[in-house]
Design an enzyme around this catalytic site. Structure first.
Site, mmCIF file in Angstrom:
data_model
loop_
_atom_site.group_PDB
_atom_site.id
_atom_site.type_symbol
_atom_site.label_atom_id
_atom_site.label_comp_id
_atom_site.label_asym_id
_atom_site.label_seq_id
_atom_site.Cartn_x
_atom_site.Cartn_y
_atom_site.Cartn_z
ATOM 1 N N SER A 135 46.344 14.913 49.573
ATOM 2 C CA SER A 135 47.304 13.861 49.855
ATOM 3 C C SER A 135 48.421 14.450 50.718
ATOM 4 O O SER A 135 49.032 15.451 50.343
ATOM 5 C CB SER A 135 47.858 13.353 48.513
ATOM 6 O OG SER A 135 48.825 12.355 48.708
ATOM 7 N N LYS A 161 44.233 12.065 52.894
ATOM 8 C CA LYS A 161 44.937 10.826 52.536
ATOM 9 C C LYS A 161 46.352 10.923 53.063
ATOM 10 O O LYS A 161 47.074 11.876 52.752
ATOM 11 C CB LYS A 161 44.905 10.661 51.015
ATOM 12 C CG LYS A 161 45.997 9.801 50.402
ATOM 13 C CD LYS A 161 45.658 9.475 48.961
ATOM 14 C CE LYS A 161 46.876 9.473 48.066
ATOM 15 N NZ LYS A 161 46.544 9.206 46.657
ATOM 16 N N LYS A 163 50.107 9.418 53.172
ATOM 17 C CA LYS A 163 51.065 8.537 52.528
ATOM 18 C C LYS A 163 51.698 7.678 53.618
ATOM 19 O O LYS A 163 52.072 8.204 54.673
ATOM 20 C CB LYS A 163 52.131 9.375 51.819
ATOM 21 C CG LYS A 163 51.598 10.111 50.596
ATOM 22 C CD LYS A 163 51.227 9.115 49.504
ATOM 23 C CE LYS A 163 51.040 9.803 48.165
ATOM 24 N NZ LYS A 163 50.735 8.816 47.101
ATOM 25 N N ASP A 189 47.713 5.692 51.495
ATOM 26 C CA ASP A 189 48.266 5.278 50.199
ATOM 27 C C ASP A 189 49.704 4.791 50.411
ATOM 28 O O ASP A 189 50.561 5.555 50.869
ATOM 29 C CB ASP A 189 48.260 6.468 49.228
ATOM 30 C CG ASP A 189 48.700 6.081 47.817
ATOM 31 O OD1 ASP A 189 49.025 4.899 47.593
ATOM 32 O OD2 ASP A 189 48.712 6.973 46.940
ATOM 33 N N ASN A 191 51.627 3.254 47.869
ATOM 34 C CA ASN A 191 52.433 3.247 46.643
ATOM 35 C C ASN A 191 53.340 2.013 46.567
ATOM 36 O O ASN A 191 54.555 2.135 46.357
ATOM 37 C CB ASN A 191 53.259 4.535 46.518
ATOM 38 C CG ASN A 191 52.423 5.756 46.209
ATOM 39 O OD1 ASN A 191 52.257 6.637 47.059
ATOM 40 N ND2 ASN A 191 51.854 5.817 45.016
ATOM 41 N N GLU A 214 45.182 2.316 49.688
ATOM 42 C CA GLU A 214 45.475 2.400 48.259
ATOM 43 C C GLU A 214 46.810 1.713 47.954
ATOM 44 O O GLU A 214 47.819 1.988 48.601
ATOM 45 C CB GLU A 214 45.523 3.898 47.903
ATOM 46 C CG GLU A 214 45.805 4.223 46.450
ATOM 47 C CD GLU A 214 45.814 5.749 46.226
ATOM 48 O OE1 GLU A 214 45.377 6.503 47.124
ATOM 49 O OE2 GLU A 214 46.267 6.173 45.156
ATOM 50 N N ASP A 239 45.567 1.727 42.488
ATOM 51 C CA ASP A 239 46.009 2.895 41.720
ATOM 52 C C ASP A 239 46.945 2.380 40.616
ATOM 53 O O ASP A 239 46.497 2.121 39.481
ATOM 54 C CB ASP A 239 46.694 3.890 42.674
ATOM 55 C CG ASP A 239 47.382 5.062 41.985
ATOM 56 O OD1 ASP A 239 47.351 5.135 40.750
ATOM 57 O OD2 ASP A 239 47.983 5.918 42.679
ATOM 58 N N LYS A 263 43.319 7.706 37.277
ATOM 59 C CA LYS A 263 44.216 8.768 36.827
ATOM 60 C C LYS A 263 44.311 8.682 35.315
ATOM 61 O O LYS A 263 44.871 7.709 34.783
ATOM 62 C CB LYS A 263 45.620 8.567 37.413
ATOM 63 C CG LYS A 263 45.759 8.879 38.901
ATOM 64 C CD LYS A 263 47.169 8.562 39.357
ATOM 65 C CE LYS A 263 47.367 8.836 40.826
ATOM 66 N NZ LYS A 263 48.587 8.181 41.341
ATOM 67 N N GLY A 291 45.578 12.143 41.554
ATOM 68 C CA GLY A 291 46.306 13.345 41.161
ATOM 69 C C GLY A 291 47.768 13.016 40.961
ATOM 70 O O GLY A 291 48.304 12.098 41.591
HETATM 71 C C1 NPQ Z 1 49.444 8.716 44.090
HETATM 72 N N1 NPQ Z 1 49.705 11.187 43.891
HETATM 73 O O1 NPQ Z 1 48.256 8.760 44.299
HETATM 74 C C2 NPQ Z 1 50.244 9.909 43.570
HETATM 75 C C3 NPQ Z 1 51.654 9.735 43.770
HETATM 76 C C4 NPQ Z 1 52.583 10.776 43.309
HETATM 77 C C5 NPQ Z 1 48.739 13.085 44.998
HETATM 78 O O2 NPQ Z 1 49.482 11.207 46.133
HETATM 79 C C6 NPQ Z 1 55.576 14.016 40.913
HETATM 80 C C7 NPQ Z 1 54.741 13.482 39.954
HETATM 81 C C8 NPQ Z 1 55.456 13.637 42.200
HETATM 82 C C9 NPQ Z 1 53.798 12.539 40.314
HETATM 83 C C10 NPQ Z 1 54.347 12.283 43.901
HETATM 84 C C11 NPQ Z 1 49.350 11.737 45.082
HETATM 85 C C12 NPQ Z 1 54.482 12.689 42.582
HETATM 86 C C13 NPQ Z 1 53.663 12.128 41.627
HETATM 87 C C14 NPQ Z 1 53.402 11.340 44.231
HETATM 88 C C15 NPQ Z 1 52.691 11.194 42.005
HETATM 89 O O3 NPQ Z 1 49.995 7.646 44.230
HETATM 90 MG MG MG Z 2 48.279 6.428 44.747
#
Ligand code: NPQ
Ligand code: MG
Length: 368
Positions: A135, A161, A163, A189, A191, A214, A239, A263, A291
Site C-alpha cells: 500500500s 495499491k 492511496k 484505496d 478510505n 477500495e 473494506d 481484515k 493490513g
Molecule cells: C486500509 N491499510 O486498507 C488500511 C488503512 C490504514 C495498509 O492501507 C495505523 C493503523 C495506520 C492502521 C494507516 C493499508 C494506518 C492503519 C492506514 C490503517 O484501508
Molecule cells: Mg482500505
C-alpha cells in the site's frame, strides 16, 4: 484451558517513512499487544486499532478500557476456554470488534501452542507462501510517487495499491500506469473520501484497468456503493463496510461490491474472517487480506489467513520492512514477492524480548 490473566502492553514503533492516507498521516505505529496467560500456555494477541478513531470508531485506549472493564473479566469466568468459546462469551457486549479480535487471537495462540498446531493448519491454509502487495501512501508530487513505486516493484511486490483522495486520484493513477505499463497489478484505496456525487469523476479511472477501487464511499453507504458500481467499470471492493460475514453477504447480494478486503481485526477475529472468506467463496467473490500496519505478530496471523483457498488476489501482507526498521518479531522478509506462512505452533513467531522492552510504553496486568 483456564485463563489466569491478561497482560496489556502499549507499544510505539517508528515508521520507516510517513504514511499518508485520506484520513491521517502516520509517522509511528502505536499499538496494543495482549499476552494471554493460561493454565497450560501463553499466547500473543495484537489489537489493530489506531491511537485515534480515524479509520474506524475504535481506538487503542478505548480498546484497553473495554478489555479491562468487560471483555477480559467475561473470559475469566470461562472454566474450559477454547477459541470457539471466545465470541459467545463476548457476545453480550456490542461492537468493539478490534478489541475482541485481539483477545481471540491471544487465546487461540495460547491454545494452539499447547496443542503444537500451527494457526495456518487450523484455519485450513492450502499454501505455504503467499504473494504480497504493498500500500503506497499519498505523496507530495508525482515524481516522488514514481520513485516509491519503483523501489517496491524492484523489491518484488506483486501488486501496487495507491492511496487516493479528491485531488490525488486520476493523475497519480495515470502516471503510474504510463510509467510501469499494463502488466502492473494496480488498485486504489480511498478510505471513504468520496460521495456518490463523485461517480462521474471516479469513472475517469475506468481507462486505467485497475484491479479494483477500495471503499470509495462512507462505511455505512452500502446502497451508494451499489449505485456507484453501476456507473463505473472499475470493480468496487469494500473494506471499512465489511464488519461481519452478515454484512459481507448483504453487500454482495445488494451489488455493493464484487471483491472483499478481509481484515480480521475489523471483523472481530480470525474465525469471523474465515466465515467471510467462506461467504465470498460461495458467491464467487474474490477476497484478499488487508493490513493495519501490524507488527510481526499480527502479520504472522494475516499471512496464515491469506493462505486459504479463496484469497486469490495479493494482499496488503507486506514485509516488516515496508513499515518498520526493527519489527518486534523476527522480520518477515519478501522472497520472490512472497512471504512464507509460519509453520510453528500457534502464530509461529514471538516477540524478541529486548526489542519488545525497547518499544514498550506501558504494561498492565489484569489478574483473573
Ligand atoms: C486500509 N491499510 O486498507 C488500511 C488503512 C490504514 C495498509 O492501507 C495505523 C493503523 C495506520 C492502521 C494507516 C493499508 C494506518 C492503519 C492506514 C490503517 O484501508
Ligand atoms: Mg482500505
Amino acid at each position: 484451558m483456564k485463563l489466569t490473566g491478561i497482560e496489556l502492553r502499549e507499544i510505539r514503533l517508528p515508521l520507516v517513512a510517513p504514511f499518508r492516507t485520506s484520513f491521517a498521516t502516520q509517522t509511528e505505529r502505536a499499538a496494543l499487544l495482549l499476552r494471554a496467560v493460561g493454565t497450560e500456555s501463553e499466547g500473543w494477541g495484537e489489537c489493530v486499532a489506531m491511537a485515534d478513531p480515524r479509520y474506524s470508531s475504535e481506538y487503542a485506549a478505548g480498546c484497553a478500557d473495554v478489555l479491562r472493564r468487560f471483555l477480559v473479566p467475561a473470559l475469566g469466568a470461562c472454566e474450559r476456554l477454547d477459541v470457539h468459546a471466545v465470541a459467545p462469551a463476548l457476545a453480550p457486549f456490542q461492537g468493539h470488534r478490534m478489541a475482541k479480535a485481539a483477545l481471540e487471537m491471544a487465546v487461540w495462540d495460547a491454545e494452539l501452542r499447547a496443542l503444537g498446531v500451527p494457526l495456518a493448519r487450523e484455519l485450513g491454509a492450502v499454501h505455504d507462501r503467499v504473494p504480497c502487495g504493498v500500500s503506497v501512501g499519498i505523496m507530495d508530487s508525482l515524481p516522488e510517487l514514481i520513485d516509491a513505486v519503483t523501489s517496491y516493484v524492484e523489491e518484488g511486490y506483486r501488486r501496487i495499491k495507491l492511496k487516493i483522495e479528491p485531488g490525488w486520484d486520476i493523475e497519480p493513477v495515470r502516471a503510474v500506469r504510463e510509467h510501469f505499463g499494463d502488466d502492473l497489478l494496480l488498485q486504489v484505496d480511498a478510505n471513504t473520501a468520496y460521495t456518490l456525487a463523485d461517480a462521474r469523476h471516479l469513472a475517469r479511472l475506468d481507462p486505467f484497468r485497475l484491479l479494483l477501487i477500495e471503499q470509495p464511499l462512507e462505511e455505512e453507504d452500502i446502497l451508494g456503493h451499489a449505485e456507484l458500481a453501476k456507473v463505473i467499470e472499475t470493480p468496487v471492493c469494500l473494506d471499512e463496510s465489511i464488519t461481519s460475514a452478515r454484512a459481507a453477504a448483504a453487500a454482495i447480494t445488494l451489488g455493493a461490491c464484487s471483491i472483499v478486503n478481509i481484515k480480521p481485526g475489523r471483523v472481530g477475529g480470525y474465525l469471523e474472517a474465515r466465515r467471510i472468506h467462506d461467504v465470498c467463496v460461495a458467491h464467487g467473490v474474490p477476497v484478499w487480506c488487508g493490513g493495519m500496519l501490524e507488527t510481526g505478530l499480527g502479520r504472522a496471523a494475516n499471512v496464515a489467513l491469506a493462505a486459504l483457498p479463496g484469497f486469490t488476489l495479493p494482499g496488503d501482507t507486506s514485509a516488516s520492512g515496508r513499515y518498520f526498521r526493527t519489527d518486534i518479531t523476527e522480520p518477515f522478509v519478501l522472497d520472490d514477492g512472497h512471504l512464507v506462512v509460519p509453520s510453528g505452533p500457534g502464530l509461529g513467531v514471538e516477540p524478541v524480548p529486548e526489542v519488545l522492552e525497547e518499544v514498550t510504553v506501558s504494561t498492565e496486568w489484569i489478574a483473573l
